[in-house]
Scaffold this active site. Structure first.
Site, PDB file in Angstrom:
ATOM      1  N   ASN A 176       0.844  -1.290  -0.229  1.00 50.22           N
ATOM      2  CA  ASN A 176       0.035   0.008   0.003  1.00 50.22           C
ATOM      3  C   ASN A 176       0.702   1.303   0.185  1.00 50.22           C
ATOM      4  O   ASN A 176       0.332   2.411   0.346  1.00 50.22           O
ATOM      5  CB  ASN A 176      -0.923  -0.008   1.383  1.00 50.22           C
ATOM      6  CG  ASN A 176      -1.945  -1.183   1.092  1.00 50.22           C
ATOM      7  OD1 ASN A 176      -1.759  -2.190   1.538  1.00 50.22           O
ATOM      8  ND2 ASN A 176      -3.132  -0.677   0.571  1.00 50.22           N
ATOM      9  N   ILE A 235       0.681   6.944   0.101  1.00 52.66           N
ATOM     10  CA  ILE A 235       0.008   5.844   1.020  1.00 52.66           C
ATOM     11  C   ILE A 235      -1.431   5.559   0.605  1.00 52.66           C
ATOM     12  O   ILE A 235      -2.010   6.727   0.485  1.00 52.66           O
ATOM     13  CB  ILE A 235       0.127   6.072   2.549  1.00 52.66           C
ATOM     14  CG1 ILE A 235       1.730   6.605   2.901  1.00 52.66           C
ATOM     15  CG2 ILE A 235      -0.557   5.167   3.319  1.00 52.66           C
ATOM     16  CD1 ILE A 235       1.616   7.238   4.229  1.00 52.66           C
ATOM     17  N   CYS A 236      -1.599   4.444   0.348  1.00 50.70           N
ATOM     18  CA  CYS A 236      -3.005   4.071   0.080  1.00 50.70           C
ATOM     19  C   CYS A 236      -3.650   3.663   1.347  1.00 50.70           C
ATOM     20  O   CYS A 236      -3.544   2.575   1.882  1.00 50.70           O
ATOM     21  CB  CYS A 236      -3.196   3.112  -0.834  1.00 50.70           C
ATOM     22  SG  CYS A 236      -4.976   2.688  -1.427  1.00 50.70           S
ATOM     23  N   LEU A 237      -4.469   4.582   1.923  1.00 50.31           N
ATOM     24  CA  LEU A 237      -5.279   4.237   3.355  1.00 50.31           C
ATOM     25  C   LEU A 237      -6.514   5.092   3.352  1.00 50.31           C
ATOM     26  O   LEU A 237      -6.527   6.176   3.063  1.00 50.31           O
ATOM     27  CB  LEU A 237      -4.228   4.831   4.651  1.00 50.31           C
ATOM     28  CG  LEU A 237      -4.686   4.714   5.827  1.00 50.31           C
ATOM     29  CD1 LEU A 237      -4.759   2.969   6.006  1.00 50.31           C
ATOM     30  CD2 LEU A 237      -3.638   5.397   6.770  1.00 50.31           C
ATOM     31  N   LEU A 274      -0.509  -0.466  -4.760  1.00 50.48           N
ATOM     32  CA  LEU A 274       0.490   0.579  -5.244  1.00 50.48           C
ATOM     33  C   LEU A 274       1.779   0.170  -5.489  1.00 50.48           C
ATOM     34  O   LEU A 274       2.462   0.552  -6.441  1.00 50.48           O
ATOM     35  CB  LEU A 274       0.310   1.859  -4.031  1.00 50.48           C
ATOM     36  CG  LEU A 274      -0.751   2.797  -3.800  1.00 50.48           C
ATOM     37  CD1 LEU A 274      -0.229   3.613  -2.663  1.00 50.48           C
ATOM     38  CD2 LEU A 274      -0.909   3.571  -5.221  1.00 50.48           C
TER      39      LEU A 274
END
Length: 192
Positions: free
Chosen positions: A114, A121-123, A162
């Site tokens: 991620n 950041i993929c959050l 990602l």
């Protein structure tokens, strides 16, 4: 009979009228941002984080004079592939914080499905699940959990990561751990 006003006569009711607004002066924007309120909120968050964050393995402080730009750190959790590692993050708070989330990026290379090679950041709480109830401490703890939780409870979305290389190594825990350490200690991004 027509009554005309005398321009030279004293109109005592003129003082009751509001002054005319010049069209050359800009009117205040109805959506103007109160940066002092945002600054006060960030100062409160900073104090709360200083009082409790270090015990949790997270910390953050303003980077220079601006209260809107911070440098944070998170410690890798015990029993994870990130144990013993310390990650530096940048946090940039928008002027309409807390109604919009800050931009948060890893400044230390982080190998994770991620996190891309640029530190993005993929959050969900930094995107569509953001709430104004969240604060800097919540953000840092969520990112710290991102590094821990996937090894202990759930798995990342390997369908659209990602970092596709990290996702490909996901099931081989030993190779994955080696890459976490290799990227961390070399400081170089691996092409995904």
């Amino acid at each position: 009979m027509e009554v005309r006003s005398n321009p030279t006569a004293d109109n005592s009711s003129d003082h009751l009228r509001p002054p005319a607004v010049s069209s050359k002066q800009p009117l205040p924007s109805p959506t103007a941002v109160d940066t002092s309120a945002v600054s006060q909120r960030l100062q409160k968050e900073l104090m709360a984080l200083m009082m409790s964050g270090g015990d949790l393995g997270v910390s953050a402080f303003p980077d220079g004079e601006s209260i809107f730009t911070w440098i944070g750190t998170i410690e890798g959790g015990k029993g994870t592939q990130y144990e013993g590692l310390s990650y530096k993050l940048s946090l940039r708070f928008p002027l309409d914080y807390p109604f919009k989330p800050p931009q948060v990026k890893f400044e230390t290379m982080c190998f994770h499905p991620n996190v891309d090679q640029f530190g993005n950041i993929c959050l969900d709480i930094l995107q569509d699940k953001w709430s104004s109830a969240y604060d800097c401490r919540t953000i840092l703890l969520s990112i710290q959990s991102l590094l821990e939780v996937y090894f202990l409870i759930t798995e990342p979305n390997l369908e659209s990561p990602l970092n596709s290389y990290a996702a490909a190594l996901w099931n081989d825990k030993e190779d994955y751990r080696r890459m976490v350490h290799k990227q961390y200690f070399s400081g170089e991004a691996l092409e995904s």
